[in-house]
Design an enzyme around this catalytic site. Sequence first.
Site, mmCIF file in Angstrom:
data_model
loop_
_atom_site.group_PDB
_atom_site.id
_atom_site.type_symbol
_atom_site.label_atom_id
_atom_site.label_comp_id
_atom_site.label_asym_id
_atom_site.label_seq_id
_atom_site.Cartn_x
_atom_site.Cartn_y
_atom_site.Cartn_z
ATOM 1 N N HIS A 48 60.711 68.817 101.220
ATOM 2 C CA HIS A 48 60.692 67.748 100.265
ATOM 3 C C HIS A 48 59.661 67.840 99.165
ATOM 4 O O HIS A 48 58.779 68.806 99.497
ATOM 5 C CB HIS A 48 60.314 66.431 101.036
ATOM 6 N N CYS A 86 60.110 62.117 93.800
ATOM 7 C CA CYS A 86 60.287 62.674 95.257
ATOM 8 C C CYS A 86 61.743 62.997 95.265
ATOM 9 O O CYS A 86 62.650 62.512 94.923
ATOM 10 C CB CYS A 86 60.132 61.431 96.101
ATOM 11 N N SER A 87 61.862 64.432 95.852
ATOM 12 C CA SER A 87 63.373 65.017 96.014
ATOM 13 C C SER A 87 63.134 66.207 96.903
ATOM 14 O O SER A 87 62.219 66.174 97.664
ATOM 15 C CB SER A 87 63.666 65.247 94.787
ATOM 16 N N GLU A 146 64.670 60.185 107.032
ATOM 17 C CA GLU A 146 63.938 61.418 106.626
ATOM 18 C C GLU A 146 63.016 62.038 107.750
ATOM 19 O O GLU A 146 62.432 61.434 108.386
ATOM 20 C CB GLU A 146 63.160 61.052 105.464
ATOM 21 N N GLU A 148 60.784 65.598 107.234
ATOM 22 C CA GLU A 148 60.456 66.476 106.130
ATOM 23 C C GLU A 148 58.970 67.117 106.145
ATOM 24 O O GLU A 148 58.255 66.374 106.466
ATOM 25 C CB GLU A 148 60.855 65.936 104.823
#
Length: 227
Positions: A48, A86-87, A146, A148
């Site tokens: 992430h 955020c990605s 999530e 990450e």
Amino acid sequence: MPVINTDNLDEKQVQLLSEMCILIDENDRKIGADTKKNCHRCLTGIVHISVLHFEDQGNFDEEKLLLQQRSDAKITFPGCFTNTCCSHPLHTASELEEKDAIGVRRAAQRRLKAELGIPMEQVTPDEMTYLTRIHYKAQSDGVWGEHEIDYILFMQKDVEVNPDPNEIKSHCYVTKEQLKEMLEKAKRKELEITPWFSLIAETFLFKWWDNLSNLKQFMDHDCIHRM
């Protein structure tokens, strides 16, 4: 794995679920690739990115942080306030490159353009400072979530912002005090903040913010902070 009905989800966001993310183990070692859809359903470990963009006003005591509110179309944490961008890096040659986290920084440049409309020439990878990593796990609802390892990137300069409404519901530049007020409102359930940004804000962010002119002292590329 049961089939998930995506008929009621946003079409563009569903298309993005087919992107191939980088699978990692708990020590950030690459172990393969899978679709974003599968990763967010099974809470498989993936890479992430969290970008923290500060405006450049020439006075480090007054610099404001750019926040976004995720659009209601987002599949995970819709409507939540969070950091600038955020990605995920994708499982492609350019974004898999590990040296100096250049692949992660290229992914951040791509997503700053996609989410906030910031021209790519205004946010080159060389202008991003990679500080450290955090490891977190969070459930968004009964289906999506999530798990990450999050690379924290800083950037400080003036940029042009033209958000994609499918990605971002609203955006704002905030002072330290304004962000502290938002965090207090989140505790009172008056607004929602993404879990990763809440963790960053409650642990490291304000110390970093107080030292924007000397962030290198906080660089730690060896430790993964377990949250």
